[in-house]
Design an enzyme around this catalytic site. Structure first.
Site, PDB file in Angstrom:
ATOM      1  N   HIS A   1     -11.923  37.500  40.685  1.00  0.00           N
ATOM      2  CA  HIS A   1     -12.051  37.050  42.069  1.00  0.00           C
ATOM      3  C   HIS A   1     -11.266  37.956  43.011  1.00  0.00           C
ATOM      4  CE1 HIS A   1     -10.734  34.459  45.520  1.00  0.00           C
ATOM      5  NE2 HIS A   1     -12.030  34.197  45.543  1.00  0.00           N
TER       6      HIS A   1
ATOM      7  N   GLU B   1     -13.254  41.026  43.627  1.00  0.00           N
ATOM      8  CA  GLU B   1     -14.365  40.710  44.532  1.00  0.00           C
ATOM      9  C   GLU B   1     -13.902  40.790  45.990  1.00  0.00           C
ATOM     10  OE1 GLU B   1     -15.763  37.250  46.917  1.00  0.00           O
ATOM     11  OE2 GLU B   1     -15.578  36.514  44.857  1.00  0.00           O
ATOM     12  N   HIS B   2     -12.692  40.287  46.273  1.00  0.00           N
ATOM     13  CA  HIS B   2     -12.137  40.369  47.616  1.00  0.00           C
ATOM     14  C   HIS B   2     -11.680  41.790  47.957  1.00  0.00           C
ATOM     15  CE1 HIS B   2     -11.307  36.120  49.194  1.00  0.00           C
ATOM     16  NE2 HIS B   2     -12.042  35.954  48.098  1.00  0.00           N
TER      17      HIS B   2
ATOM     18  N   GLU C   1      -6.169  30.602  50.413  1.00  0.00           N
ATOM     19  CA  GLU C   1      -7.358  29.955  49.852  1.00  0.00           C
ATOM     20  C   GLU C   1      -6.964  28.944  48.770  1.00  0.00           C
ATOM     21  OE1 GLU C   1     -11.714  31.243  47.922  1.00  0.00           O
ATOM     22  OE2 GLU C   1     -10.162  32.760  48.291  1.00  0.00           O
TER      23      GLU C   1
END
Length: 430
Positions: free
Chosen positions: A57, A60-61, A137
């Protein structure tokens, strides 16, 4: 003409595999001016080791924070100028970077997206900023009761297995995603045999092949296999006391067949019958008849080698036991009484309609095409899906319900103002 034949797709679907292992998929949809396209990875967060939790993840960012040619601001400006929807996701078994553009902007959009995934700068200053974004987040999910609920449930259901870990990772693991740990994992993920390039809309297959070959063709062929093990589900009962919550959030679930099982479509019908809409049994029994909850549902999370069938409801803390009892009543009923043909056909009709309406956009065509490749390495025709849904009988549904809904198999989690509350195995007797 059979019902399934009426759903035959008139679209031109093609697949090409480059010498380095990269798969290219296209579907020509001539009645639209849109093109949806993307780069997808066959691996997701479940392929991480414990110390890597959240790394997929994070990558991905990270690719959006600048490339060797573009700053993060330039990426944002160009994406907005194209007017599309440049975005990305990380799931437990795949990762996707995708965009929607007008057909005349395919070359510009494709070049921007491939620059992101193939030439990330991984600038330490920018990565520290994004690390803080992901920390926020994580905090946001901690402030969302149903997110907390599902995280606790999966952690306890798949104990010490990657499928049970949080996709976002933890504050502790995030701090370690630097230097070689980051770049080495990126190199392992973005090998051509682990990538799928796909596009759907008003396009020509050869054009997409040319674009992909120019950007991905030079990548060296490497083994992309990452070993995995199937999880062993645990029927754990747990709750978390959160005094600040007005409602108690409840989820309970059992193991169910995987996405590769021949019972995949039976699972889908069973979840729709129990909790998939206004006429579903749980909606009618728990909300409409007893007024216990505003939100109640049933769904299935299915992976390549495992799956779980899950129920959810949000209710008053003093109504938790009554809500569980109402849900269990419907579970017992579907085990003991065959589903009527009228109810079964209504549910089939709902699934057929959702399939048809879901194919009204180029992005939906892209999603369906990529889903077939990532699971079965082929195009799955809409007519085949309809045929398999139609083949599910009332006896199949009842048999599956009796197989998976077992007292000792139920796991459950409750989050809310639950001081002094206890879950008991006897509540799930069925």
């Amino acid at each position: 003409m059979t019902l399934a034949q009426q759903f035959d797709q008139p679209f031109d679907q093609r697949k090409t595999t480059l010498d380095n292992g990269l798969v290219i998929l296209t579907e020509t949809v001539p009645h639209t001016r849109a093109i949806s396209f993307g780069v997808f990875l066959r691996t997701g967060s479940r392929f991480e080791r414990a110390e890597q939790n959240g790394l997929t993840h994070f990558i991905e960012h990270a690719v959006f924070k600048g490339t060797r040619r573009r700053s993060a601001l330039q990426i944002a400006n160009e994406a907005d100028a194209l007017g599309g929807n440049l975005n990305a996701y990380t799931s437990r078994e795949s990762v996707g970077f995708h965009n929607d553009v007008v057909d005349t902007d395919l070359h510009k959009g494709f070049e921007l997206l491939t620059d992101l995934v193939l030439q990330p700068a991984f600038d330490p200053t920018e990565l520290d900023k994004e690390r803080n974004v992901i920390l926020e987040e994580i905090k946001m999910t901690e402030d969302t009761p149903d997110d907390v609920l599902f995280d606790i449930f999966t952690e306890n259901f798949y104990v010490n297995h990657p499928l049970g870990r949080r996709i976002l990772g933890t504050p502790e693991t995030l701090e370690t995603f630097k230097d070689a740990r980051l770049t080495d994992y990126y190199e392992a993920l973005f090998s051509p045999a682990n990538l799928v390039v796909a596009a759907a809309g008003n396009l020509a297959h050869d054009e997409v092949i040319e674009l992909a070959a120019q950007t991905f063709g030079a990548l060296l062929k490497r083994d992309a296999a990452i070993p995995t093990t199937a999880p062993a589900p645990v029927a754990h009962l747990s709750f978390q006391h959160k005094a600040e919550l007005e409602q108690a959030h409840l989820t309970m679930g059992v193991p169910c067949p995987s996405i590769m099982s021949e019972k995949f479509y039976t699972v889908g019908l069973l979840s729709s019958l129990l909790g998939g809409g206004l006429s579903s049994r749980l909606f009618q029994a728990v909300r409409e008849e007893r007024g216990l909850a505003y939100d109640v549902s049933a769904s299935a999370s299915q992976f390549q080698d495992a799956g779980y069938f899950q129920f959810y409801a949000a209710t008053s803390p003093d109504k938790v036991n009554e809500t569980i009892a109402a849900m269990m009543d419907e579970i017992k009923r579907i085990k003991s009484e065959p589903v009527t043909l009228e109810e079964l056909e209504r549910t089939r009709g709902k699934l057929r309609t959702s399939l048809i309406l879901g194919m009204e956009s180029s992005s939906a065509h892209l999603s369906a095409m990529v889903g077939g490749e990532l699971t079965e390495q082929r195009f799955i025709p809409l007519a085949e899906i309809v045929e398999k849904v139609e083949a599910v009988t009332a006896a199949d549904v009842q048999q599956l319900a009796n197989e998976i809904f077992q007292t000792e198999a139920f796991a459950a989690t409750v989050v809310g103002n639950l001081k002094g509350y206890q879950l008991k195995r006897s509540q799930f007797a069925c």
